[in-house]
Design an enzyme around this catalytic site. Structure first.
Site, mmCIF file in Angstrom:
data_model
loop_
_atom_site.group_PDB
_atom_site.id
_atom_site.type_symbol
_atom_site.label_atom_id
_atom_site.label_comp_id
_atom_site.label_asym_id
_atom_site.label_seq_id
_atom_site.Cartn_x
_atom_site.Cartn_y
_atom_site.Cartn_z
ATOM 1 N N LYS A 158 11.747 -4.557 5.360
ATOM 2 C CA LYS A 158 10.640 -3.678 5.727
ATOM 3 C C LYS A 158 10.854 -3.196 7.155
ATOM 4 O O LYS A 158 11.030 -4.028 8.065
ATOM 5 C CB LYS A 158 9.296 -4.401 5.614
ATOM 6 C CG LYS A 158 8.957 -4.904 4.228
ATOM 7 C CD LYS A 158 7.548 -5.446 4.178
ATOM 8 C CE LYS A 158 7.350 -6.670 5.074
ATOM 9 N NZ LYS A 158 8.091 -7.860 4.595
ATOM 10 N N ALA A 259 -5.424 1.920 0.584
ATOM 11 C CA ALA A 259 -5.444 3.374 0.410
ATOM 12 C C ALA A 259 -5.087 4.031 1.731
ATOM 13 O O ALA A 259 -5.309 3.474 2.806
ATOM 14 C CB ALA A 259 -6.829 3.825 -0.049
ATOM 15 N N CYS A 267 12.922 4.536 1.910
ATOM 16 C CA CYS A 267 13.133 3.800 0.657
ATOM 17 C C CYS A 267 12.280 4.305 -0.508
ATOM 18 O O CYS A 267 12.813 4.751 -1.518
ATOM 19 C CB CYS A 267 12.870 2.314 0.880
ATOM 20 S SG CYS A 267 14.106 1.509 1.934
#
EC number: 1.1.1.22
Length: 446
Positions: A158, A259, A267
């Site tokens: 990440k 959200a 990615c």
């Protein structure tokens, strides 16, 4: 162990640096001579928390070196990691030409047994292509006696937390058809899994699919929540409450249920497109994943829809402040960032923008080079709100979480905020005199 990593982009540089930090000798290779020159000077081309310090440390201690010559990189290596880019074309097909070129160069320069590990995200069948390229080149060199193995070892890093992800992985996926190679890969990764997280050995095809499947699933969760958020805005629900209601179900869990203004980066968009294309090539209609992509593209326009309902279609003479340009915090990555869509839509309608991001300004200047006269970049979040008609929060950097609301009102022309990441509580914003719009919390301009 001796390791070569080809490609010094995001994945390659982190992979090489983390392996070096575990005591291995690592050579990082890149065809970009200028990049290698800067890396040798300790200047890294990307922003990732903690990476600069780790690169400097391992260079000083002699475990990490940089070169533009593959021959030097693989000379003493047992493992050669391929970590070059596989960008998606307009047709959604992953471009693996860089991997093919690297495979060719490896086969020209190798002179002993080598485990060639593909770290790049690639379509199914890429490992077979690499194997065939190397076999053909070795045959042309009359060096068919040289042994090699191909491994698929997808990355799950990440941006913003990549070093932690590499050092303490949830799992390590190794695709190989050779038991001996699997054991050597286990030895290489053993220092990273002392917490007993699994090393998963599987066939190469499954390993190649796993990366795409993981990112497609995470993208699906995001698009699902964004679609639910739109419904909440229409019927009067609160997506924050819905998230708690479903996320506390152990079968679902809380991660990736936020959200917002849509996903971006290097990615998710690329991998979603690639797996749709893989399905198409093999006669499988990837209907769910195709819908995920469509929802995400629409979501990037959602803040713009709110803003246009509030200010009208013609934004000539309007000035908007923007907080956050990168696709997510803790990175300078602008690839597929929602900010690109949002800002271009505002400029198209005649507005001007004053933008701030802690790390992504230089990258943003490249992205918006064609309309730079309408964007002002500032080096402080306070400067971005001076005399603006509204503030738009696009990236959830920590420093944006608890701003001085009274100070905001003093500097803004109008106390209006469009929050693409639901950073603030609607009731608190209202109590402090703000006109506040966010995603899925019943704040949409009706």
């Amino acid at each position: 162990m001796n390791i070569c990593v080809i490609g010094t982009g995001y994945v390659g540089l982190i992979t090489g640096t983390c392996f070096a930090d575990m005591g291995n000798k690592v050579w990082c290779v890149d065809i970009d001579a200028q990049k290698i020159k800067k890396l040798k000077q300790g200047k890294i081309p990307i922003y990732e928390p903690g990476l600069q310090e780790l690169v400097t440390k391992n260079m000083q201690e002699g475990r990490l070196e940089f070169t533009s010559a593959i021959k030097d990189g693989i000379k003493d290596a047992l493992f050669c990691f391929i970590a070059v880019g596989t960008p998606t074309g307009i047709d959604g097909v992953a471009d693996i030409s860089a991997i093919q070129a690297v495979a060719n160069k490896i086969s020209i320069n190798m002179d002993k047994y080598l485990i060639i590990v593909n770290k790049s995200t690639v379509p199914v069948g890429t490992a077979s292509q690499i194997r065939n390229i190397i076999k053909e080149q070795l045959k042309a060199r009359k060096r068919e006696d040289l042994e090699f193995d191909i491994v698929s070892n997808p990355e799950f890093l990440k941006e913003g937390a990549a070093i932690e992800d590499f050092m303490h992985p949830d799992r390590i996926v190794i695709g190989t058809d050779n038991i001996r190679t699997a054991e050597l890969m286990k030895q290489l990764y053993e220092p990273f899994v002392r917490n007993q997280n699994p090393i998963l050995i599987m066939d190469i095809t499954s390993a190649e699919l796993t990366k795409y499947a993981a990112n497609a699933m995470l993208a699906t969760r995001i698009s699902f929540m964004n679609e639910m958020a739109r419904l909440c805005d229409q019927v009067g629900g609160d997506i924050a409450h819905v998230r708690l209601g479903i996320g506390t179900d152990r079968r679902i869990g809380m991660p990736f249920l936020y959200a917002g203004a849509g996903y971006g980066g290097s990615c998710f968009p690329k991998d979603v497109k690639a797996i749709i294309n893989t399905g198409s090539e093999n006669g499988v209609s990837m209907d769910i994943i195709a819908a995920v992509e469509k929802v995400n593209e629409n979501q990037k326009y959602y803040l713009v829809e709110m803003l246009l309902k509030r200010f009208g279609e013609d934004l000539t003479g309007k000035k908007f402040g923007v907080w956050g340009l990168a696709f997510k915090p803790q990175t300078d990555d602008m690839r597929e960032a929602p900010s690109i869509v949002i800002i271009r839509e505002l400029l198209f309608r005649g507005a001007t923008v004053t933008a701030y991001d802690p790390e992504a300004i230089e990258q943003a200047k490249k992205v918006f080079a064609d309309c730079e006269q309408h964007i002002q970049y500032v080096d402080d979040s306070k400067k971005a709100i001076q005399n603006v008609d509204a503030l738009i929060v696009i990236t959830e950097w920590r420093q944006f979480r608890q701003p001085d609301l009274n100070e905001l009102k003093c500097h803004m022309k109008s106390p209006i905020i469009f929050d693409g990441r639901n950073q603030y509580k609607p009731n608190i914003m209202k109590e402090n005199g703000f006109e506040y719009y966010c995603i899925g919390r019943n704040c949409f301009v009706k």
